[in-house]
Design a protein around this motif. Structure first.
Motif, PDB file in Angstrom:
ATOM      1  N   ALA A  30      32.849  46.462  44.137  1.00  0.00           N
ATOM      2  CA  ALA A  30      33.461  45.291  43.991  1.00  0.00           C
ATOM      3  C   ALA A  30      35.150  45.114  43.216  1.00  0.00           C
ATOM      4  CB  ALA A  30      32.614  44.305  43.683  1.00  0.00           C
ATOM      5  N   ILE A  31      35.224  46.143  42.696  1.00  0.00           N
ATOM      6  CA  ILE A  31      36.310  46.177  41.652  1.00  0.00           C
ATOM      7  C   ILE A  31      37.703  46.462  42.827  1.00  0.00           C
ATOM      8  CG2 ILE A  31      37.703  47.310  39.936  1.00  0.00           C
ATOM      9  CD1 ILE A  31      35.132  48.379  38.851  1.00  0.00           C
ATOM     10  N   VAL A  32      38.791  45.452  42.490  1.00  0.00           N
ATOM     11  CA  VAL A  32      39.942  45.391  43.437  1.00  0.00           C
ATOM     12  C   VAL A  32      41.038  45.791  42.445  1.00  0.00           C
ATOM     13  CG1 VAL A  32      41.274  43.982  44.881  1.00  0.00           C
ATOM     14  CG2 VAL A  32      38.781  44.049  45.042  1.00  0.00           C
ATOM     15  N   ALA A  33      42.089  46.491  42.806  1.00  0.00           N
ATOM     16  CA  ALA A  33      43.252  46.725  41.964  1.00  0.00           C
ATOM     17  C   ALA A  33      44.301  45.399  42.192  1.00  0.00           C
ATOM     18  CB  ALA A  33      44.106  47.868  42.583  1.00  0.00           C
ATOM     19  N   THR A  34      45.049  45.278  41.141  1.00  0.00           N
ATOM     20  CA  THR A  34      46.000  44.292  41.068  1.00  0.00           C
ATOM     21  C   THR A  34      47.497  44.735  41.093  1.00  0.00           C
ATOM     22  OG1 THR A  34      46.338  43.740  38.805  1.00  0.00           O
ATOM     23  CG2 THR A  34      44.425  42.713  40.144  1.00  0.00           C
ATOM     24  N   ASP A  35      48.427  43.790  41.239  1.00  0.00           N
ATOM     25  CA  ASP A  35      49.648  44.208  40.971  1.00  0.00           C
ATOM     26  C   ASP A  35      50.122  44.567  39.612  1.00  0.00           C
ATOM     27  OD1 ASP A  35      50.023  44.047  43.587  1.00  0.00           O
ATOM     28  OD2 ASP A  35      50.947  42.213  43.784  1.00  0.00           O
ATOM     29  N   VAL A  36      49.420  44.183  38.343  1.00  0.00           N
ATOM     30  CA  VAL A  36      49.822  44.524  37.299  1.00  0.00           C
ATOM     31  C   VAL A  36      48.961  45.550  36.715  1.00  0.00           C
ATOM     32  CG1 VAL A  36      49.380  43.467  34.823  1.00  0.00           C
ATOM     33  CG2 VAL A  36      49.309  42.196  36.842  1.00  0.00           C
ATOM     34  N   PRO A  37      49.854  46.717  36.409  1.00  0.00           N
ATOM     35  CA  PRO A  37      49.411  47.928  35.947  1.00  0.00           C
ATOM     36  C   PRO A  37      48.320  48.101  34.999  1.00  0.00           C
ATOM     37  CG  PRO A  37      51.599  47.874  36.075  1.00  0.00           C
ATOM     38  CD  PRO A  37      51.266  46.486  36.311  1.00  0.00           C
ATOM     39  N   GLY A  38      47.172  48.731  35.313  1.00  0.00           N
ATOM     40  CA  GLY A  38      46.278  48.792  34.312  1.00  0.00           C
ATOM     41  C   GLY A  38      45.109  47.699  34.509  1.00  0.00           C
ATOM     42  N   VAL A  39      45.311  46.601  35.308  1.00  0.00           N
ATOM     43  CA  VAL A  39      44.547  45.527  35.318  1.00  0.00           C
ATOM     44  C   VAL A  39      43.759  45.499  36.710  1.00  0.00           C
ATOM     45  CG1 VAL A  39      44.186  43.078  35.417  1.00  0.00           C
ATOM     46  CG2 VAL A  39      45.832  44.045  33.971  1.00  0.00           C
ATOM     47  N   LYS A  40      42.503  45.548  36.759  1.00  0.00           N
ATOM     48  CA  LYS A  40      41.636  45.404  38.083  1.00  0.00           C
ATOM     49  C   LYS A  40      40.744  44.197  37.923  1.00  0.00           C
ATOM     50  CE  LYS A  40      41.526  50.286  38.934  1.00  0.00           C
ATOM     51  NZ  LYS A  40      40.564  51.677  38.821  1.00  0.00           N
ATOM     52  N   ILE A  41      40.334  43.590  38.875  1.00  0.00           N
ATOM     53  CA  ILE A  41      39.581  42.543  38.820  1.00  0.00           C
ATOM     54  C   ILE A  41      38.276  42.535  39.904  1.00  0.00           C
ATOM     55  CG2 ILE A  41      40.737  41.538  40.789  1.00  0.00           C
ATOM     56  CD1 ILE A  41      40.623  38.526  39.256  1.00  0.00           C
ATOM     57  N   ILE A  42      37.185  41.900  39.448  1.00  0.00           N
ATOM     58  CA  ILE A  42      36.203  41.723  40.508  1.00  0.00           C
ATOM     59  C   ILE A  42      36.166  40.382  40.904  1.00  0.00           C
ATOM     60  CG2 ILE A  42      33.569  41.413  40.769  1.00  0.00           C
ATOM     61  CD1 ILE A  42      33.568  43.580  38.376  1.00  0.00           C
ATOM     62  N   PRO A  43      36.607  39.977  42.216  1.00  0.00           N
ATOM     63  CA  PRO A  43      36.965  38.738  42.693  1.00  0.00           C
ATOM     64  C   PRO A  43      35.779  37.628  42.595  1.00  0.00           C
ATOM     65  CG  PRO A  43      37.740  40.281  44.161  1.00  0.00           C
ATOM     66  CD  PRO A  43      36.738  40.957  43.274  1.00  0.00           C
ATOM     67  N   GLY A  44      35.973  36.330  42.268  1.00  0.00           N
ATOM     68  CA  GLY A  44      35.143  35.343  42.679  1.00  0.00           C
ATOM     69  C   GLY A  44      35.588  34.326  43.483  1.00  0.00           C
ATOM     70  N   ASN A  45      34.858  33.822  44.232  1.00  0.00           N
ATOM     71  CA  ASN A  45      35.108  32.466  45.026  1.00  0.00           C
ATOM     72  C   ASN A  45      33.825  31.449  44.849  1.00  0.00           C
ATOM     73  OD1 ASN A  45      33.113  33.747  46.802  1.00  0.00           O
ATOM     74  ND2 ASN A  45      34.375  34.663  48.228  1.00  0.00           N
ATOM     75  N   ASP A  46      33.915  30.535  46.173  1.00  0.00           N
ATOM     76  CA  ASP A  46      32.973  29.488  45.783  1.00  0.00           C
ATOM     77  C   ASP A  46      31.349  30.016  46.082  1.00  0.00           C
ATOM     78  OD1 ASP A  46      34.794  27.587  45.794  1.00  0.00           O
ATOM     79  OD2 ASP A  46      35.024  27.141  47.752  1.00  0.00           O
ATOM     80  N   HIS A  47      31.324  31.037  46.903  1.00  0.00           N
ATOM     81  CA  HIS A  47      29.946  31.650  46.957  1.00  0.00           C
ATOM     82  C   HIS A  47      29.285  32.335  45.510  1.00  0.00           C
ATOM     83  CE1 HIS A  47      27.119  35.060  48.764  1.00  0.00           C
ATOM     84  NE2 HIS A  47      26.577  34.035  48.667  1.00  0.00           N
ATOM     85  N   LEU A  48      30.191  32.409  44.397  1.00  0.00           N
ATOM     86  CA  LEU A  48      29.802  32.692  43.122  1.00  0.00           C
ATOM     87  C   LEU A  48      29.283  31.315  42.598  1.00  0.00           C
ATOM     88  CD1 LEU A  48      29.662  34.656  40.655  1.00  0.00           C
ATOM     89  CD2 LEU A  48      31.730  34.080  40.238  1.00  0.00           C
TER      90      LEU A  48
END
Length: 213
Positions: A30-48
């Motif tokens: 579930a880990i997604v890369a971002t445009d910020v170097p060194g920062v990744k995210i596990i997204p959340g939405n209304d399902h969470l």
């Protein structure tokens, strides 16, 4: 909120933290890369949010996030868990998984009066599920200039008198924060030279000095 701030569209995420909590996918997927170097995210939405409402009825619901985080890749240095503003089950799960709890407070009596409820919930988590977690900082946010009235300065004084060393440097109110969020870009990237960005750097330095980050 963090998902949007990192430039991602919550509804377009293939996998979110909800899938991890439901044990449909391992956390690494579930880990997604971002445009910020060194920062990744596990997204959340209304399902969470919907899954959060179900957590109390799930077997081991309170510890699912903690157990999932054990399987993070070894190159992860720091995990920030973004929580709702109210004490929901997903927030309790975050306390169970965390080493430190950081909260924010707008400088009004109403906001400050909500902090004891957080501390009570945290103490219950410490007694039952995670004795290492602690409240490590209270950030005064969106602080208006002194010209806006004594009510804000009096609230800040009360916050400092009541919680002492837990209170970080204050973060001023600035439209740049809303502009940064709308642009889907973290404040230090979107507006690195703004005074409000310096405020947040001061807060980071405060936490770093205390070994929180």
């Amino acid at each position: 909120t963090v998902t949007q701030w990192m430039g991602l569209q919550p509804d377009e995420a293939e996998l979110t933290l909800a899938d991890v909590l439901l044990r449909k996918e391992p956390i690494a997927n579930a880990i997604v890369a971002t445009d910020v170097p060194g920062v990744k995210i596990i997204p959340g939405n209304d399902h969470l949010h919907a899954v959060g409402l179900q957590l109390p009825a799930m077997r081991g619901g309170e510890v699912r996030l903690r157990n999932a985080l054990k399987d993070l890749p070894s190159d992860v240095d720091l995990v920030l868990i973004d929580c709702p503003g109210s004490l929901q089950s997903i927030s309790i799960s975050a306390m169970v998984a965390a080493d430190h709890v950081i909260t924010v407070a707008f400088p009004t009596m109403k906001e400050i009066q909500g902090i004891p409820a957080l501390m009570d919930a945290l103490e219950e988590v410490r007694e039952l599920l995670n004795d290492r977690v602690r409240l490590s900082g209270i950030i005064p946010c969106m602080v208006p200039p002194s010209s806006q009235g004594k009510v804000y300065s009096e609230a800040l004084s009360l916050l400092s008198r009541t919680y002492g060393d837990l209170v970080t440097p204050a973060v001023r109110r600035s439209s740049q924060v809303a502009v940064s969020h709308a642009a889907g870009s973290p404040l230090p990237v979107h507006a690195p030279r703004e005074r409000v960005t310096r405020d947040y750097r001061d807060v980071y330095a405060w936490f770093h000095k205390r070994g929180v980050v």
